[in-house]
Design an enzyme around this catalytic site. Structure first.
Site, PDB file in Angstrom:
ATOM      1  N   CYS A 116       0.821  -1.220   0.000  1.00  0.00           N
ATOM      2  CA  CYS A 116       0.000   0.000   0.000  1.00  0.00           C
ATOM      3  C   CYS A 116       0.848   1.261   0.000  1.00  0.00           C
ATOM      4  CB  CYS A 116      -0.927   0.000   1.204  1.00  0.00           C
ATOM      5  SG  CYS A 116      -1.919  -1.482   1.295  1.00  0.00           S
ATOM      6  N   HIS A 258      -3.108   6.415   4.044  1.00  0.00           N
ATOM      7  CA  HIS A 258      -3.598   5.213   3.376  1.00  0.00           C
ATOM      8  C   HIS A 258      -4.970   4.843   3.949  1.00  0.00           C
ATOM      9  CE1 HIS A 258      -4.009   1.356   1.712  1.00  0.00           C
ATOM     10  NE2 HIS A 258      -3.589   0.659   2.749  1.00  0.00           N
ATOM     11  N   ASN A 288     -10.149  -0.390   0.725  1.00  0.00           N
ATOM     12  CA  ASN A 288      -8.687  -0.356   0.629  1.00  0.00           C
ATOM     13  C   ASN A 288      -8.259  -0.751  -0.792  1.00  0.00           C
ATOM     14  OD1 ASN A 288      -5.949  -0.781   0.758  1.00  0.00           O
ATOM     15  ND2 ASN A 288      -5.975  -1.993   2.635  1.00  0.00           N
TER      16      ASN A 288
HETATM   17  N1  ACO Z   1     -17.305  -9.989   9.525  1.00  0.00           N
HETATM   18  C1  ACO Z   1     -17.589 -10.408  10.762  1.00  0.00           C
HETATM   19  N2  ACO Z   1     -16.665 -10.810  11.641  1.00  0.00           N
HETATM   20  C2  ACO Z   1     -15.381 -10.771  11.244  1.00  0.00           C
HETATM   21  C3  ACO Z   1     -15.002 -10.350   9.965  1.00  0.00           C
HETATM   22  C4  ACO Z   1     -16.030  -9.954   9.076  1.00  0.00           C
HETATM   23  N3  ACO Z   1     -15.772  -9.527   7.831  1.00  0.00           N
HETATM   24  N4  ACO Z   1     -13.656 -10.419   9.852  1.00  0.00           N
HETATM   25  C5  ACO Z   1     -13.197 -10.867  11.030  1.00  0.00           C
HETATM   26  N5  ACO Z   1     -14.229 -11.099  11.876  1.00  0.00           N
HETATM   27  C6  ACO Z   1     -14.195 -11.589  13.238  1.00  0.00           C
HETATM   28  C7  ACO Z   1     -12.972 -12.413  13.526  1.00  0.00           C
HETATM   29  O1  ACO Z   1     -13.158 -13.743  13.080  1.00  0.00           O
HETATM   30  C8  ACO Z   1     -12.862 -12.319  15.021  1.00  0.00           C
HETATM   31  O2  ACO Z   1     -13.790 -13.224  15.600  1.00  0.00           O
HETATM   32  P1  ACO Z   1     -13.361 -14.066  16.902  1.00  0.00           P
HETATM   33  O3  ACO Z   1     -13.111 -13.028  17.969  1.00  0.00           O
HETATM   34  O4  ACO Z   1     -14.554 -14.909  17.119  1.00  0.00           O
HETATM   35  O5  ACO Z   1     -12.123 -14.810  16.512  1.00  0.00           O
HETATM   36  C9  ACO Z   1     -13.365 -10.899  15.305  1.00  0.00           C
HETATM   37  O6  ACO Z   1     -14.097 -10.488  14.137  1.00  0.00           O
HETATM   38  C10 ACO Z   1     -12.264  -9.896  15.587  1.00  0.00           C
HETATM   39  O7  ACO Z   1     -11.254 -10.070  14.631  1.00  0.00           O
HETATM   40  P2  ACO Z   1      -9.999  -9.106  14.588  1.00  0.00           P
HETATM   41  O8  ACO Z   1      -9.097  -9.510  13.451  1.00  0.00           O
HETATM   42  O9  ACO Z   1      -9.380  -9.003  15.959  1.00  0.00           O
HETATM   43  O10 ACO Z   1     -10.717  -7.709  14.255  1.00  0.00           O
HETATM   44  P3  ACO Z   1     -10.126  -6.280  14.208  1.00  0.00           P
HETATM   45  O11 ACO Z   1     -10.869  -5.372  15.054  1.00  0.00           O
HETATM   46  O12 ACO Z   1      -8.598  -6.291  14.337  1.00  0.00           O
HETATM   47  O13 ACO Z   1     -10.450  -5.855  12.696  1.00  0.00           O
HETATM   48  C11 ACO Z   1      -9.310  -5.690  10.587  1.00  0.00           C
HETATM   49  C12 ACO Z   1      -9.929  -6.616  11.631  1.00  0.00           C
HETATM   50  C13 ACO Z   1     -10.423  -4.830  10.025  1.00  0.00           C
HETATM   51  C14 ACO Z   1      -8.681  -6.532   9.483  1.00  0.00           C
HETATM   52  C15 ACO Z   1      -8.244  -4.777  11.245  1.00  0.00           C
HETATM   53  O14 ACO Z   1      -7.382  -5.579  12.031  1.00  0.00           O
HETATM   54  C16 ACO Z   1      -7.424  -4.008  10.251  1.00  0.00           C
HETATM   55  O15 ACO Z   1      -7.929  -3.120   9.574  1.00  0.00           O
HETATM   56  N6  ACO Z   1      -6.119  -4.297  10.190  1.00  0.00           N
HETATM   57  C17 ACO Z   1      -5.193  -3.593   9.313  1.00  0.00           C
HETATM   58  C18 ACO Z   1      -5.297  -4.091   7.935  1.00  0.00           C
HETATM   59  C19 ACO Z   1      -4.327  -3.363   7.093  1.00  0.00           C
HETATM   60  O16 ACO Z   1      -4.206  -2.169   7.249  1.00  0.00           O
HETATM   61  N7  ACO Z   1      -3.567  -4.029   6.226  1.00  0.00           N
HETATM   62  C20 ACO Z   1      -2.414  -3.423   5.579  1.00  0.00           C
HETATM   63  C21 ACO Z   1      -2.710  -2.704   4.368  1.00  0.00           C
HETATM   64  S1  ACO Z   1      -3.373  -3.697   3.120  1.00  0.00           S
HETATM   65  C22 ACO Z   1      -2.150  -3.905   1.893  1.00  0.00           C
HETATM   66  O17 ACO Z   1      -0.977  -3.596   2.045  1.00  0.00           O
HETATM   67  C23 ACO Z   1      -2.634  -4.615   0.661  1.00  0.00           C
END
Ligand code: ACO
Length: 331
Positions: A116, A258, A288
């Site tokens: 990204c 980003h 994203n």
């Molecule tokens: N719908 C419903 N529930 C979901 C979903 C979904 N789409 N996705 C995950 N969950 C659940 C998980 O299974 C988990 O359930 P559990 O507690 O029963 O195991 C729960 O939600 C919490 O999961 P987390 O991963 O802890 O959720 P978090 O609050 O961290 O949000 C997210 C996840 C949105 C991916 C966040 O961590 C994030 O934005 N991270 C950064 C991503 C990023 O910036 N990536 C880099 C850039 S991308 C690139 O370079 C291409």
């Protein structure tokens, strides 16, 4: 490096595919909800490229807009740098394909892979070429067709990504110009390279029936680990350029980060102590789009008359690698 000239942004453009995939649509595909996606990410919908649209097709459309908005003509371009992790092919580069589509040849065209942060890396490379006098007008593209490498059975990733392209012309500034790329800072911490990865299809794990069956050509991500590193690395990149230029956040008219997660954007804004009205956000519309989020948001903000000639803008990004970077400029 001896700086002979200043560089500036002289044109911007964007292209988003027509097809819209909403959170409600995703509810029908995986076990998720509009409420979860909006509260956890800020995303409401994203664009999806058509089956016959590849990265270079999106990049070409954005490039035409960027050229049109700048004082230059396409024949004045003397380099193309394309940031992407979802290129048309592993090779040749998407930049070379865009060069052909524009009817141009006989100058350098290459892709860079920095997740990204790709467009920020590419803009920084362009800045060096302009400043040392080796190029005058560089087309810098951030483009992704992430939908083509997304596993739509994995709710952890498929709700997050969209397709799109942003393009920018980075040109030599005249001595009288106030517009200028002031400074940039790019970095990487490869110890985290496995947190965001397309495992198969390269030399580590060549494509096979097994890799296709196991969906190993799609994006795999440990989102919550990246989340924690994102704010820290973008804050550091912003702090570095501000300090180096004896500036503080009071001098900044606009911040574009980003667009990976609304909570990350807000956390960075709070840490930098910037008024939220100065933070450009479009994550709700496009989600994203990796290397494309920043040039798309920049173009949109310029065309909506938010960011104007003379404004000081700070850009910050992070992504696969893990890479991070910032760019400080006056439009
Ligand atoms: N719908 C419903 N529930 C979901 C979903 C979904 N789409 N996705 C995950 N969950 C659940 C998980 O299974 C988990 O359930 P559990 O507690 O029963 O195991 C729960 O939600 C919490 O999961 P987390 O991963 O802890 O959720 P978090 O609050 O961290 O949000 C997210 C996840 C949105 C991916 C966040 O961590 C994030 O934005 N991270 C950064 C991503 C990023 O910036 N990536 C880099 C850039 S991308 C690139 O370079 C291409």
């Amino acid at each position: 490096m001896i700086v002979k000239y200043n560089a500036k942004i002289s044109g911007t453009g964007r292209y988003l595919p027509e097809k819209i995939l909403t959170n409600k649509d995703l509810e029908k595909i995986v076990d998720t909800s509009d409420e979860w996606i909006v509260t956890r990410t800020g995303m409401k919908e994203r664009r999806i490229a058509a089956d016959d649209q590849a990265a270079s097709d999106l990049a070409y459309e954005a490039s035409l807009q960027a050229i049109q908005s700048s004082p230059i003509r396409s024949k004045d371009i003397d380099m193309i740098i394309c940031a992407t992790i979802s290129a048309d092919h592993a090779f040749p580069s998407t930049a070379c394909i865009v060069q052909q589509k524009l009817g141009l040849k006989n100058f350098p065209a290459f892709d860079i892979s920095a997740g990204c942060t790709g467009w920020v890396y590419a803009a920084n490379i362009a800045k060096q070429y302009i400043e040392n006098g080796a190029a005058e007008n560089i087309l810098v593209i951030g483009v992704e067709t992430l939908s083509k490498i997304t596993n739509y059975e994995d709710r952890n990733t498929c709700v997050l990504f969209g397709d799109g392209a942003g393009a920018t012309i980075i040109s030599r500034a005249e001595a009288k110009d106030i517009s200028q790329l002031i400074d940039a800072d790019i970095s990487a911490d490869g110890t985290h390279n496995e947190l965001l990865i397309q495992r198969a299809g390269g030399s580590r794990m060549p494509a096979s029936q097994k890799t296709v069956k196991e969906n190993l050509h799609t994006v795999q991500m440990e989102g919550n680990k990246i989340f924690k590193l994102a704010v820290k690395s973008m804050y550091q990149a912003c702090h570095t350029v501000l300090k180096r230029n004896h500036m503080d956040m009071q001098s900044i008219d606009w911040l574009i980060t980003h667009q990976a997660n609304m909570r990350i954007i807000q956390a960075l804004g709070n840490k930098l102590k910037i008024d939220e009205k100065k933070v450009i956000v479009n994550i709700e519309k496009y989600a994203n789009t990796s290397a494309a989020t920043i040039p798309i948001a920049l173009d949109e903000a310029i065309r909506n008359n938010k960011i104007r000639h003379g404004d000081i803008v700070l850009l910050a990004s992070f992504g696969a690698g893990l890479t991070s970077g910032s760019l400080l400029f006056r439009l």
